[in-house]
Design a protein around this motif. Structure first.
Motif, PDB file in Angstrom:
ATOM      1  N   LEU A 195      -1.793  -8.863  -6.597  1.00 52.05           N
ATOM      2  CA  LEU A 195      -1.998  -7.784  -5.668  1.00 52.05           C
ATOM      3  C   LEU A 195      -1.862  -6.245  -6.240  1.00 52.05           C
ATOM      4  O   LEU A 195      -2.750  -5.155  -6.183  1.00 52.05           O
ATOM      5  CB  LEU A 195      -1.266  -7.732  -4.333  1.00 52.05           C
ATOM      6  N   ALA A 196      -0.581  -6.117  -6.997  1.00 56.00           N
ATOM      7  CA  ALA A 196      -0.305  -4.907  -7.633  1.00 56.00           C
ATOM      8  C   ALA A 196      -1.077  -4.577  -8.468  1.00 56.00           C
ATOM      9  O   ALA A 196      -1.638  -3.352  -8.745  1.00 56.00           O
ATOM     10  CB  ALA A 196       1.057  -5.167  -8.042  1.00 56.00           C
ATOM     11  N   THR A 197      -1.813  -5.703  -9.405  1.00 50.72           N
ATOM     12  CA  THR A 197      -2.684  -5.306 -10.566  1.00 50.72           C
ATOM     13  C   THR A 197      -4.046  -4.817  -9.900  1.00 50.72           C
ATOM     14  O   THR A 197      -4.492  -3.835 -10.254  1.00 50.72           O
ATOM     15  CB  THR A 197      -2.960  -6.546 -11.369  1.00 50.72           C
ATOM     16  N   ALA A 198      -4.324  -5.540  -8.770  1.00 43.07           N
ATOM     17  CA  ALA A 198      -5.756  -5.132  -7.871  1.00 43.07           C
ATOM     18  C   ALA A 198      -5.429  -3.440  -7.660  1.00 43.07           C
ATOM     19  O   ALA A 198      -6.284  -2.682  -7.884  1.00 43.07           O
ATOM     20  CB  ALA A 198      -5.852  -5.848  -6.928  1.00 43.07           C
ATOM     21  N   GLY A 199      -4.051  -3.305  -7.460  1.00 45.46           N
ATOM     22  CA  GLY A 199      -4.074  -1.611  -6.901  1.00 45.46           C
ATOM     23  C   GLY A 199      -3.924  -0.839  -7.895  1.00 45.46           C
ATOM     24  O   GLY A 199      -4.775   0.262  -8.080  1.00 45.46           O
ATOM     25  N   TYR A 200      -3.559  -1.090  -9.220  1.00 44.98           N
ATOM     26  CA  TYR A 200      -3.718  -0.255 -10.340  1.00 44.98           C
ATOM     27  C   TYR A 200      -5.039  -0.237 -10.802  1.00 44.98           C
ATOM     28  O   TYR A 200      -5.593   0.858 -11.142  1.00 44.98           O
ATOM     29  CB  TYR A 200      -2.974  -0.725 -11.459  1.00 44.98           C
ATOM     30  N   VAL A 201      -5.995  -1.306 -11.002  1.00 48.88           N
ATOM     31  CA  VAL A 201      -7.352  -1.294 -11.497  1.00 48.88           C
ATOM     32  C   VAL A 201      -8.148  -0.446 -10.362  1.00 48.88           C
ATOM     33  O   VAL A 201      -8.796   0.372 -11.025  1.00 48.88           O
ATOM     34  CB  VAL A 201      -7.714  -2.954 -11.221  1.00 48.88           C
ATOM     35  N   LEU A 202      -7.671  -0.393  -9.225  1.00 43.05           N
ATOM     36  CA  LEU A 202      -8.587   0.443  -8.168  1.00 43.05           C
ATOM     37  C   LEU A 202      -8.403   1.674  -8.560  1.00 43.05           C
ATOM     38  O   LEU A 202      -9.348   2.484  -8.760  1.00 43.05           O
ATOM     39  CB  LEU A 202      -7.877   0.097  -6.901  1.00 43.05           C
ATOM     40  N   VAL A 203      -6.980   2.268  -8.724  1.00 40.27           N
ATOM     41  CA  VAL A 203      -6.918   3.575  -9.144  1.00 40.27           C
ATOM     42  C   VAL A 203      -7.454   4.101 -10.330  1.00 40.27           C
ATOM     43  O   VAL A 203      -8.408   4.750 -10.729  1.00 40.27           O
ATOM     44  CB  VAL A 203      -5.528   3.895  -9.203  1.00 40.27           C
ATOM     45  N   THR A 204      -7.157   3.116 -11.295  1.00 43.95           N
ATOM     46  CA  THR A 204      -7.646   3.568 -12.853  1.00 43.95           C
ATOM     47  C   THR A 204      -9.191   3.276 -13.055  1.00 43.95           C
ATOM     48  O   THR A 204      -9.786   4.394 -13.662  1.00 43.95           O
ATOM     49  CB  THR A 204      -7.141   2.685 -13.656  1.00 43.95           C
ATOM     50  N   LEU A 205      -9.972   2.644 -12.278  1.00 47.96           N
ATOM     51  CA  LEU A 205     -11.350   2.504 -12.337  1.00 47.96           C
ATOM     52  C   LEU A 205     -12.070   3.622 -11.694  1.00 47.96           C
ATOM     53  O   LEU A 205     -12.947   4.277 -12.127  1.00 47.96           O
ATOM     54  CB  LEU A 205     -11.828   1.108 -11.752  1.00 47.96           C
ATOM     55  N   THR A 206     -11.310   4.175 -10.550  1.00 44.35           N
ATOM     56  CA  THR A 206     -11.796   5.409  -9.777  1.00 44.35           C
ATOM     57  C   THR A 206     -11.700   6.499 -10.835  1.00 44.35           C
ATOM     58  O   THR A 206     -12.551   7.233 -10.768  1.00 44.35           O
ATOM     59  CB  THR A 206     -11.109   5.334  -8.576  1.00 44.35           C
ATOM     60  N   VAL A 207     -10.645   6.551 -11.228  1.00 45.65           N
ATOM     61  CA  VAL A 207     -10.397   7.641 -12.195  1.00 45.65           C
ATOM     62  C   VAL A 207     -11.586   7.762 -13.395  1.00 45.65           C
ATOM     63  O   VAL A 207     -12.081   8.776 -13.659  1.00 45.65           O
ATOM     64  CB  VAL A 207      -8.999   7.663 -12.918  1.00 45.65           C
ATOM     65  N   GLU A 220       8.221   2.127  -6.104  1.00 49.41           N
ATOM     66  CA  GLU A 220       6.787   2.382  -6.057  1.00 49.41           C
ATOM     67  C   GLU A 220       6.327   0.731  -6.102  1.00 49.41           C
ATOM     68  O   GLU A 220       6.799   0.097  -5.709  1.00 49.41           O
ATOM     69  CB  GLU A 220       6.332   3.359  -7.472  1.00 49.41           C
ATOM     70  N   LEU A 221       4.599   0.938  -6.547  1.00 47.74           N
ATOM     71  CA  LEU A 221       3.961  -0.208  -6.261  1.00 47.74           C
ATOM     72  C   LEU A 221       4.836  -1.461  -7.105  1.00 47.74           C
ATOM     73  O   LEU A 221       4.872  -2.555  -6.290  1.00 47.74           O
ATOM     74  CB  LEU A 221       2.689  -0.253  -6.908  1.00 47.74           C
ATOM     75  N   ILE A 222       5.339  -1.467  -8.316  1.00 49.24           N
ATOM     76  CA  ILE A 222       5.949  -2.599  -9.006  1.00 49.24           C
ATOM     77  C   ILE A 222       7.202  -2.685  -8.171  1.00 49.24           C
ATOM     78  O   ILE A 222       7.614  -3.977  -8.209  1.00 49.24           O
ATOM     79  CB  ILE A 222       5.870  -2.341 -10.393  1.00 49.24           C
ATOM     80  N   GLY A 223       7.746  -1.881  -7.957  1.00 52.86           N
ATOM     81  CA  GLY A 223       9.353  -1.758  -7.045  1.00 52.86           C
ATOM     82  C   GLY A 223       9.107  -2.855  -6.050  1.00 52.86           C
ATOM     83  O   GLY A 223       9.647  -3.599  -5.819  1.00 52.86           O
ATOM     84  N   ARG A 224       8.244  -2.377  -5.302  1.00 56.50           N
ATOM     85  CA  ARG A 224       7.942  -2.928  -3.980  1.00 56.50           C
ATOM     86  C   ARG A 224       7.480  -4.486  -4.092  1.00 56.50           C
ATOM     87  O   ARG A 224       7.766  -5.574  -3.587  1.00 56.50           O
ATOM     88  CB  ARG A 224       6.830  -2.225  -3.123  1.00 56.50           C
ATOM     89  N   THR A 225       6.624  -4.638  -5.259  1.00 53.41           N
ATOM     90  CA  THR A 225       6.009  -6.023  -5.620  1.00 53.41           C
ATOM     91  C   THR A 225       7.311  -7.137  -5.965  1.00 53.41           C
ATOM     92  O   THR A 225       7.487  -8.150  -5.534  1.00 53.41           O
ATOM     93  CB  THR A 225       5.070  -5.786  -7.127  1.00 53.41           C
ATOM     94  N   GLN A 226       8.222  -6.247  -6.936  1.00 53.68           N
ATOM     95  CA  GLN A 226       9.442  -7.152  -7.090  1.00 53.68           C
ATOM     96  C   GLN A 226      10.154  -7.520  -5.738  1.00 53.68           C
ATOM     97  O   GLN A 226      10.695  -8.541  -5.839  1.00 53.68           O
ATOM     98  CB  GLN A 226      10.026  -6.199  -7.909  1.00 53.68           C
ATOM     99  N   ALA A 283       0.802  -1.284   0.124  1.00 53.40           N
ATOM    100  CA  ALA A 283       0.054  -0.010   0.008  1.00 53.40           C
ATOM    101  C   ALA A 283       0.758   1.352   0.026  1.00 53.40           C
ATOM    102  O   ALA A 283       0.302   2.194  -0.931  1.00 53.40           O
ATOM    103  CB  ALA A 283      -0.887  -0.010   1.224  1.00 53.40           C
ATOM    104  N   GLY A 284       2.059   1.159   0.674  1.00 55.95           N
ATOM    105  CA  GLY A 284       2.978   2.414   0.564  1.00 55.95           C
ATOM    106  C   GLY A 284       3.583   2.500  -0.751  1.00 55.95           C
ATOM    107  O   GLY A 284       3.522   3.678  -1.052  1.00 55.95           O
TER     108      GLY A 284
END
Lengths: 214, 335
Positions: A187-199, A166-172, A12-13
């Motif tokens: 999990l990372a994908t879910a994070g991106y989808v969350l942001v993009t869908l909101t936008v 960032e998100l992918i860096g931490r995922t790796q 999340a960070g």
């Protein structure tokens, strides 16, 4: 799997960093992109040429290439920014080209009579652009700009390649530790989808409210 | 692993007439190529003054064989070793070994841009294994990363992974490791003038670069928990980060760092390796015969000196001294 879920706060960070990068990059891109549009639609030929060159150069270089050049090339010229700043600046410079094209399209969508009317009542080029044309143009550009914002969010993941955590860096990083690429990247994908869908959702609402009825 | 490039253009081309876009693209392509050239020069420049084609810089060691010569002399398995229906039989039938690896790791597996050949210890070993199974050193490389190695073995995209792949018990739960075929350990690279960093504990509180797909990042956390870690994709980028002052030090396997230093007098490697990195050959878990077969092959090339000759032709061109003794098969936890 359990270890990965236990580190969801860490991810999340990373998402927070992704958002910071995206917002800074997008804000910079909108400011610079609008300036570029003014250059491109303005009456001064040299400015038009510079604006056009800028857009064509940046749209035709992969962002990753640009990022690596910025991060590893500039220090050789004696200029070193932090990695976070480097990426935010790169995103702004890069996406300014796309914003410029979106704004230009928005300006084209404003009926020509509006510009003629502005001139007829004695407005200068700057006044008619700032008071008549751009306000109307921005209203038609909600969706294109939202698409660009989504592009910025997804492209910010390239920062992982140059050491931005960032998100992918931490995922790796988690993946390195636990060898669980599927759950971590899910999990990372879910994070991106969350942001993009909101936008996308917000943009849809905003557009309905802003639409110019003609 | 990183979603990139493809999306941008098509998604954001909204405002542009298609015809005009197409006309301009030709001119722009030239600019991109030029930039790409600059990029490769910059990005690779840090670490990869490329080893000369064919391997032998000659001067000092006239008797050293090239990698191609070592591979050409490598043994071929007796037909009896290829049991029907096995991993080996599948590879022999195809005639090519599908290898997961990299093309940008100096001394282990790096593509020579002039000859197009893969050069290095891992690359040479994979060619020798291909020859052992099929009779000719035919390999097909798929690039793998730390994120994809296990998965590509599990789903059969590759037959074997040669990628300075450290054997760990955790990884061994998903795939099988033959070997270890090489022992390395993490060391520290700093600027030549730096005298404040001499051991891992000195890294605490400093910025340390390492490759994102190496176990060094984890070791660093253990040996210098207060160090700030920067993860980069490639060796060349880590080296550049140290030279440009972005990082105080670069931690990775000693063999790779020695390769970097051999290319660059402005850098030095300090101290002795502080971890043990046993490299294994990644194999699919589902074929237990494969592991026994590859281990038997390793024992063969250890015994007849092929392993040492390959070391001399690859790592030995950058690291002084005679080849080390090969590690004992099965000695690593997880092999």
């Amino acid at each position: 799997m359990r270890e990965v879920v236990a580190h969801i706060g860490y991810l999340a960070g990373g998402l927070g960093t992704t958002l910071e990068l995206s917002l800074l990059g997008f804000a910079g891109a909108v400011v610079l992109g609008t300036l570029l549009t003014v250059m491109r639609v303005g009456p001064v030929l040299p400015l038009r040429v510079v604006g056009t060159l800028y857009v064509e150069v940046f749209r035709n270089v992969p962002l990753l290439a640009f990022l690596v050049l910025f991060v590893f090339g500039l220090p050789d010229a004696g200029i070193t920014y932090s990695l976070f700043t480097s990426e935010a600046v790169c995103l702004a410079l890069y996406f300014a080209a796309y914003v410029c094209e979106a704004v230009r399209a928005g300006i084209n969508a404003v009926p020509v009579g509006q510009a003629e009317a502005a001139r007829a009542i004695g407005m200068t080029f700057g006044q008619s652009l700032a008071l008549v044309i751009l306000p109307q143009a921005f209203r038609t550009m909600v969706q294109p700009l939202a698409n660009i914002f989504i592009g910025v969010v997804l492209s910010s993941s390239l920062g992982a390649a140059v050491g931005v955590s960032e998100l992918i860096g931490r995922t790796q990083w988690l993946d390195l530790q636990y060898d669980e690429p599927v759950p971590t990247f899910l999990l990372a994908t879910a994070g991106y989808v969350l942001v993009t869908l909101t936008v996308a959702l917000l943009a849809g609402r905003l557009q309905k409210r802003m639409a110019v009825r003609r | 692993m990183v979603p990139q490039k493809n999306g941008n253009r098509s998604e954001h081309g909204d405002g542009e007439g298609a015809g005009r876009g197409r006309r301009r693209r030709g001119a722009a392509a030239g600019a991109v190529l030029a930039l790409a050239g600059v990029l490769t020069a910059c990005g690779g420049g840090g670490g990869s003054s490329l080893p000369p084609a064919g391997g032998a810089p000659g001067a000092g060691k006239p008797s050293a064989l090239t990698q191609a010569q070592v591979v050409a002399a490598a043994p071929v398995a007796p037909a009896s070793a290829i049991t029907a229906g096995s991993w080996m039989a599948k590879v022999r039938k195809r005639g090519t070994l599908l290898v997961g690896g990299t093309d940008s790791s100096a001394m282990f597996s790096q593509r020579n841009p002039v000859s197009g050949q893969l050069e290095g210890f891992d690359a040479g070993l994979s060619q020798m294994l291909a020859k052992y199974v099929t009779g000719k050193p035919s390999t097909k490389l798929s690039l793998v990363t730390v994120d994809t190695r296990e998965t590509m073995l599990q789903n059969g995209t590759v037959d074997a992974v040669f990628a300075t792949y450290t054997i760990t018990p955790q990884r061994a739960r998903k795939i099988a490791f033959a070997g270890p075929y090489y022992e390395s350990g993490d060391a520290i690279l700093v600027k030549a003038g730096n005298s404040t960093i001499t051991e891992p504990a000195d890294l605490n509180g400093r910025t340390v670069a390492t490759e994102g797909n190496s176990t060094a990042a984890l070791d660093l956390r253990k040996f210098a928990p207060k160090a700030k870690t920067l993860l980069f994709q490639e060796d060349g980028e880590c080296v550049a980060a140290v030279k440009q002052g972005r990082a105080d030090a670069y931690v990775l396997d000693q063999g790779i760092l020695l390769g970097d230093v051999a290319n660059d007098p402005a850098l030095k490697v300090v101290g002795q390796p502080f971890t043990q990195e046993p490299y294994g050959i990644g194999l699919p878990k589902g074929d237990p015969e494969a592991k026994a077969f590859v281990n038997a092959w390793l024992k063969t090339i250890y015994a007849d000196g092929e392993w040492a000759r390959l070391w001399k032709a690859t790592i030995g061109t950058k690291v002084a001294g005679s080849p080390p003794a090969p590690p004992t098969i099965g000695s690593a936890d997880g092999s």
